[in-house]
Scaffold this motif. Structure first.
Motif, mmCIF file in Angstrom:
data_model
loop_
_atom_site.group_PDB
_atom_site.id
_atom_site.type_symbol
_atom_site.label_atom_id
_atom_site.label_comp_id
_atom_site.label_asym_id
_atom_site.label_seq_id
_atom_site.Cartn_x
_atom_site.Cartn_y
_atom_site.Cartn_z
ATOM 1 N N THR A 152 0.856 -1.188 0.000
ATOM 2 C CA THR A 152 0.000 0.000 0.000
ATOM 3 C C THR A 152 0.890 1.236 0.000
ATOM 4 O O THR A 152 1.993 1.215 0.506
ATOM 5 C CB THR A 152 -0.919 0.034 1.235
ATOM 6 O OG1 THR A 152 -0.112 -0.014 2.414
ATOM 7 C CG2 THR A 152 -1.891 -1.128 1.251
ATOM 8 N N GLY A 153 0.385 2.305 -0.588
ATOM 9 C CA GLY A 153 1.196 3.514 -0.594
ATOM 10 C C GLY A 153 0.618 4.618 -1.446
ATOM 11 O O GLY A 153 1.282 5.615 -1.705
ATOM 12 N N SER A 154 -0.600 4.457 -1.881
ATOM 13 C CA SER A 154 -1.209 5.489 -2.713
ATOM 14 C C SER A 154 -2.637 5.733 -2.250
ATOM 15 O O SER A 154 -3.137 5.066 -1.349
ATOM 16 C CB SER A 154 -1.223 5.047 -4.176
ATOM 17 O OG SER A 154 -2.212 4.050 -4.373
ATOM 18 N N ALA A 155 -3.296 6.644 -2.900
ATOM 19 C CA ALA A 155 -4.697 6.948 -2.588
ATOM 20 C C ALA A 155 -5.611 5.758 -2.881
ATOM 21 O O ALA A 155 -6.739 5.709 -2.397
ATOM 22 C CB ALA A 155 -5.154 8.162 -3.386
ATOM 23 N N LEU A 156 -5.130 4.790 -3.628
ATOM 24 C CA LEU A 156 -5.939 3.615 -3.968
ATOM 25 C C LEU A 156 -5.773 2.490 -2.954
ATOM 26 O O LEU A 156 -6.271 1.390 -3.161
ATOM 27 C CB LEU A 156 -5.598 3.124 -5.372
ATOM 28 C CG LEU A 156 -5.902 4.128 -6.491
ATOM 29 C CD1 LEU A 156 -5.474 3.570 -7.836
ATOM 30 C CD2 LEU A 156 -7.371 4.500 -6.511
ATOM 31 N N ALA A 157 -5.068 2.739 -1.867
ATOM 32 C CA ALA A 157 -4.943 1.810 -0.733
ATOM 33 C C ALA A 157 -4.419 0.429 -1.121
ATOM 34 O O ALA A 157 -4.798 -0.576 -0.545
ATOM 35 C CB ALA A 157 -6.276 1.687 -0.010
ATOM 36 N N GLY A 158 -3.552 0.373 -2.112
ATOM 37 C CA GLY A 158 -2.936 -0.891 -2.494
ATOM 38 C C GLY A 158 -3.627 -1.633 -3.618
ATOM 39 O O GLY A 158 -3.073 -2.583 -4.157
ATOM 40 N N LEU A 159 -4.835 -1.211 -3.996
ATOM 41 C CA LEU A 159 -5.529 -1.887 -5.092
ATOM 42 C C LEU A 159 -4.725 -1.768 -6.385
ATOM 43 O O LEU A 159 -4.626 -2.739 -7.149
ATOM 44 C CB LEU A 159 -6.937 -1.314 -5.285
ATOM 45 C CG LEU A 159 -7.767 -1.963 -6.382
ATOM 46 C CD1 LEU A 159 -7.954 -3.463 -6.122
ATOM 47 C CD2 LEU A 159 -9.109 -1.268 -6.523
#
Length: 169
Positions: free
Chosen positions: A88-95
């Motif tokens: 995880t590491g973005s606004a997409l929460a790892g998706l």
């Protein structure tokens, strides 16, 4: 000589990958660790894979977030098993990382685990199982570890059952 090469796309992935390295160490599996980016340092990534193969590495574990192309870039350079750990590491929460890691073209598979620390642990267990195909001693270590896990669940169950019985008596 390491059997497993753990690569991370960024040094910021290191805390989430510590459980992977701990499982490997607990099982007595030698591992090499490096940070390399599929995008920022593609030549370094290729050189690391090539050198790891020459040094006898049997399994690659690759952790990356966001576009998460590290595992795919490694799979494109080797026929050895590649295990991807989406971070995880973005606004997409790892998706985004999960889909980037799991969606590989035919012929270039990446075995993909769960996100972050849970995935890191299972990546190590999967690497161990791959190595255990030809290593009976390692297979026995895995069996013993699983037995210990089973015993822990049974102990927890007894404690919960006893507590419930006391509370409802």
């Amino acid at each position: 000589m390491p059997d497993v090469f753990v690569m991370m796309g960024s040094a910021s992935d290191k805390d989430k990958m510590k459980p992977c390295l701990q499982v490997l160490a607990d099982l007595g599996i030698k591992a090499q660790v490096a940070v390399s980016s599929a995008h920022r340092t593609p030549e370094r990534t290729g050189d690391l894979v090539d050198n790891a193969e020459k040094n006898g590495v049997k399994v690659f574990i690759c952790a990356a977030g966001m576009a998460a192309h590290l595992a795919g870039a490694v799979a494109a350079r080797t026929i050895r098993p590649v295990i991807g750990v989406p971070i995880t590491g973005s606004a997409l929460a790892g998706l985004d990382a999960l889909l980037s890691t799991v969606q590989m073209p035919p012929g270039f598979p990446v075995a993909t685990t769960a996100l972050d620390s849970a995935g890191a642990r299972n990546a190590a267990w999967l690497a161990a199982q791959i190595l255990a195909v030809e290593d009976r001693e390692l297979a026995e270590k895995i069996e013993k570890a699983r037995e210990k896990m089973r015993e822990g669940v049974e102990k927890s169950s007894r404690e919960v059952e006893e507590e419930f019985a006391r509370d409802t008596a």
